[in-house]
Design a protein around this motif. Structure first.
Motif, PDB file in Angstrom:
ATOM      1  N   CYS A   8       0.833  -1.208   0.000  1.00  0.00           N
ATOM      2  CA  CYS A   8       0.000   0.000   0.000  1.00  0.00           C
ATOM      3  C   CYS A   8       0.867   1.257   0.000  1.00  0.00           C
ATOM      4  N   GLU A   9       0.206   2.376  -0.150  1.00  0.00           N
ATOM      5  CA  GLU A   9       0.901   3.655  -0.294  1.00  0.00           C
ATOM      6  C   GLU A   9       1.583   4.095   0.991  1.00  0.00           C
ATOM      7  N   GLN A  10       1.195   3.503   2.123  1.00  0.00           N
ATOM      8  CA  GLN A  10       1.796   3.890   3.396  1.00  0.00           C
ATOM      9  C   GLN A  10       3.085   3.135   3.704  1.00  0.00           C
ATOM     10  N   ALA A  11       3.628   2.369   2.763  1.00  0.00           N
ATOM     11  CA  ALA A  11       4.843   1.587   2.990  1.00  0.00           C
ATOM     12  C   ALA A  11       5.884   2.427   3.729  1.00  0.00           C
ATOM     13  N   ALA A  12       6.342   1.938   4.865  1.00  0.00           N
ATOM     14  CA  ALA A  12       7.251   2.699   5.726  1.00  0.00           C
ATOM     15  C   ALA A  12       8.507   3.113   4.978  1.00  0.00           C
ATOM     16  N   ASN A  13       8.882   4.387   5.145  1.00  0.00           N
ATOM     17  CA  ASN A  13      10.080   4.954   4.517  1.00  0.00           C
ATOM     18  C   ASN A  13      10.046   4.855   2.995  1.00  0.00           C
ATOM     19  N   GLY A  14       8.853   4.670   2.447  1.00  0.00           N
ATOM     20  CA  GLY A  14       8.726   4.572   0.998  1.00  0.00           C
ATOM     21  C   GLY A  14       9.243   3.269   0.429  1.00  0.00           C
ATOM     22  N   THR A  15       9.562   2.311   1.277  1.00  0.00           N
ATOM     23  CA  THR A  15      10.093   1.033   0.793  1.00  0.00           C
ATOM     24  C   THR A  15       9.259  -0.158   1.251  1.00  0.00           C
ATOM     25  N   GLY A  16       8.851  -0.188   2.516  1.00  0.00           N
ATOM     26  CA  GLY A  16       8.053  -1.309   3.005  1.00  0.00           C
ATOM     27  C   GLY A  16       8.065  -1.360   4.528  1.00  0.00           C
ATOM     28  N   CYS A  17       6.985  -1.902   5.084  1.00  0.00           N
ATOM     29  CA  CYS A  17       6.887  -2.049   6.536  1.00  0.00           C
ATOM     30  C   CYS A  17       7.605  -3.324   6.955  1.00  0.00           C
ATOM     31  N   ASN A  18       8.601  -3.204   7.837  1.00  0.00           N
ATOM     32  CA  ASN A  18       9.395  -4.379   8.212  1.00  0.00           C
ATOM     33  C   ASN A  18       9.405  -4.665   9.717  1.00  0.00           C
ATOM     34  N   ILE A  19       8.710  -3.854  10.487  1.00  0.00           N
ATOM     35  CA  ILE A  19       8.587  -4.096  11.930  1.00  0.00           C
ATOM     36  C   ILE A  19       7.124  -4.371  12.264  1.00  0.00           C
ATOM     37  N   SER A  20       6.273  -3.454  11.873  1.00  0.00           N
ATOM     38  CA  SER A  20       4.830  -3.608  12.012  1.00  0.00           C
ATOM     39  C   SER A  20       4.192  -2.721  10.955  1.00  0.00           C
ATOM     40  N   GLY A  21       3.032  -3.127  10.452  1.00  0.00           N
ATOM     41  CA  GLY A  21       2.408  -2.351   9.390  1.00  0.00           C
ATOM     42  C   GLY A  21       1.886  -1.018   9.869  1.00  0.00           C
ATOM     43  N   VAL A  22       2.081   0.014   9.057  1.00  0.00           N
ATOM     44  CA  VAL A  22       1.492   1.310   9.360  1.00  0.00           C
ATOM     45  C   VAL A  22      -0.028   1.175   9.480  1.00  0.00           C
ATOM     46  N   CYS A  23      -0.593   0.222   8.750  1.00  0.00           N
ATOM     47  CA  CYS A  23      -2.040  -0.016   8.782  1.00  0.00           C
ATOM     48  C   CYS A  23      -2.485  -0.665  10.084  1.00  0.00           C
ATOM     49  N   GLY A  24      -1.540  -1.186  10.878  1.00  0.00           N
ATOM     50  CA  GLY A  24      -1.885  -1.894  12.103  1.00  0.00           C
ATOM     51  C   GLY A  24      -1.650  -3.389  12.010  1.00  0.00           C
ATOM     52  N   LYS A  25      -1.214  -3.855  10.836  1.00  0.00           N
ATOM     53  CA  LYS A  25      -0.962  -5.286  10.644  1.00  0.00           C
ATOM     54  C   LYS A  25       0.279  -5.710  11.409  1.00  0.00           C
ATOM     55  N   LYS A  26       0.154  -6.773  12.204  1.00  0.00           N
ATOM     56  CA  LYS A  26       1.271  -7.288  12.986  1.00  0.00           C
ATOM     57  C   LYS A  26       2.055  -8.321  12.171  1.00  0.00           C
TER      58      LYS A  26
END
Length: 533
Positions: A8-26
């Protein structure tokens, strides 16, 4: 436990969520969703050989949709889907008689949740292909399939399906496991995905119009009426209809939120006098808005965020959307939601601003002669399609500024929740034609396409030759498949923002620029100047 998700567009740092999702996904949910997608590919290897099986096809749609951003956050529920996927794979394997070998074909999930999560960690995005450009194109295809599954789910709820589309789902999922396919093979599958999605959106458009009547321009109140209330957010019109039926005569007012706003334009829904208005704006504002709605709240599709304690006890989910600890309604009996609404405090009498919705393709093309005459007379110089997904990321004020600064001799078509950036502003009209036309939900991109095609026919030119510019915002996978649909139709010069997808590599972006002249948004002033000269 780590994760990687960049869908999704909220991918952390513009690359991807690698700790926990910005959306709330664990991380455990991310791993389980990756596991489910791997299982769907295994199922597809056999289902593609089997032909149509209603149970397998329906499950494929629901399982894909459950992995769309902001849908299913419940690990226990996803684990059940994984087990069901395996059962159906074994069914398809036996029925097809196909002899397929390899790790994907031989997939078998563990029985316990922890091991299932560990298995899922082995099947993340970055394992799909060693070549980053091919991997990027596979991601685009997978996200397109996810987005298309959402629209197919709504169509299926209304009794519509299509064998060719369902065959494509299985073919495309199976293709992602084929190491012999190259970059252009997957480019071709992405274009085919866009083409198939046009069919799906057409199915859904027909289903909506035949079931509820074609939308008509309708004023919608943004205030509240005195009395008990239920707020419905999401996309599904059938669920809203059933709730309206079950609340008749109970002294409960029904409000829409987010992408449910266009429901007010359908004659079959607006006939209910207790469908009284729209409360709040786009999905990302729920944490700020829902505490101010004292009644019951129900989600019927994606867009859920982590609920606050202030409203969690009166929040419900339905369909594929789920959140741990939130009551889920199975089936079509909404008595629990209704009883909660009756227990909750009443809303005040507080009339608000009215805005218009209901400008679907039937309504717009019904006055096509006036539109065409206004263009020929020079009263309308340009059309802008400004819409798509809204989101919380900075930079989206661009769409407000673009709409505000569009010249008075231009018309703005809008759809999806991106319209909340400007749909409360006053734009006036051109010869009785409103300058802002709310076409509907994101799936009503189909209406926008039909309008564009009709105008092109009237002016005897191609869509790309029309005085029409598309200024789109994206957030999740439904936006991806709509973009693929537009590209499959050969539509060029699309401006996309607020940022480009993290899953598109430089080489894939270069291909899109070279073949379709896709470009990122800049500033409202610069883009308007470039478009209008």
């Amino acid at each position: 436990m780590s994760m990687f998700c960049n869908q999704c567009e909220q991918a952390a740092n513009g690359t991807g969520c690698n700790i926990s999702g910005v959306c709330g996904k664990k991380p455990d949910v991310a791993a389980l969703q990756d596991h489910l997608l791997y299982g769907l590919k295994s199922l597809a290897l056999y289902a593609d050989k089997l032909g149509r099986d209603a149970e397998i096809d329906r499950f494929t749609i629901e399982a894909l949709f459950s992995t769309v951003t902001n849908v299913d956050f419940d690990p226990e529920d996803i684990a059940k889907l994984i087990q069901k996927c395996y059962q159906l794979k074994e069914k398809a394997k036996a029925a097809s008689g196909a002899a397929i070998s390899g790790p994907v074909a031989d997939w078998k999930p563990a029985a316990d949740l922890a091991t299932m999560v560990a298995q899922g960690e082995q099947h993340g995005i970055n394992t799909q292909h060693v070549n980053e450009d091919i991997r990027s194109t596979i991601e685009i295809l997978m996200y397109g399939l996810k987005g298309m599954s959402a629209y197919m789910d709504h169509a299926m709820i209304l009794g519509r399906s299509n064998d060719e589309v369902m065959a494509f789902f299985q073919k495309a999922l199976a293709a992602t496991t084929d190491a012999n396919l190259g970059l252009m093979d997957f480019v071709g599958l992405c274009m085919e995905c866009g083409k198939q999605n046009l069919t799906v959106m057409g199915l859904l458009d027909t289903a909506h119009n035949e079931t509820y009547g074609a939308p008509v321009p309708t004023p919608v109140n943004l205030g509240t009426k005195a009395g008990k209330g239920i707020l419905v957010t999401g996309h599904d019109l059938k669920m809203l209809e059933e709730l309206l039926k079950q609340t008749e005569g109970k002294g409960i007012n029904i409000y829409t939120h987010g992408e449910m706003l266009p429901a007010h334009g359908y004659p079959g829904l607006k006939k209910y006098p207790h469908l009284v208005g729209n409360f709040g704006g786009a999905w990302q504002d729920q944490a700020r808005e829902f505490p101010n709605f004292p009644g019951a709240i129900i989600f019927n599709t994606n867009c859920i965020q982590r609920p606050a304690d202030s409203y969690k006890d009166r929040l419900y989910t339905w369909g594929l959307v789920q959140w741990p600890g939130v009551t889920h309604i199975n089936g079509w009996d909404f008595s629990e939601v209704i009883n909660k609404a009756l227990e909750c405090p009443s809303l005040p009498e507080n009339p608000g601003q009215e805005i218009l919705t209901g400008f679907g393709h039937n309504a717009v093309l019904g006055v096509a002669d006036k539109v065409i005459a206004a263009v020929k007379a020079g009263q309308i110089k340009h059309f802008f399609l400004v819409g798509g997904c809204d989101g919380a990321k900075s930079g989206r004020n661009y769409y407000t500024e673009f709409a505000e600064k569009a010249p008075q001799d231009t018309v703005i078509l809008t759809l999806a929740c991106g319209k909340y950036r400007f749909n409360k502003l006053e734009f006036g009209d051109i010869g009785g034609i409103p300058r802002l036309l709310d076409i509907g939900q994101c799936n009503d991109a189909y209406s926008a396409i039909q309008i564009a095609v009709a105008l092109a026919g009237a002016f005897e030119c191609g869509v790309n030759d029309l005085p029409l510019s598309m200024i789109l915002s994206w957030y999740e996978q439904k936006a991806v498949v709509i973009l693929l649909t537009l590209l499959s139709l050969g539509i060029k010069n699309i401006r996309l923002g607020p940022s480009l997808p993290a899953f598109i590599t430089p080489n894939v972006l270069a291909f899109l620029v070279e073949n379709f002249n896709i470009m990122p948004i800049t500033t409202a002033e610069e883009d308007l100047k470039a478009i209008l000269g």
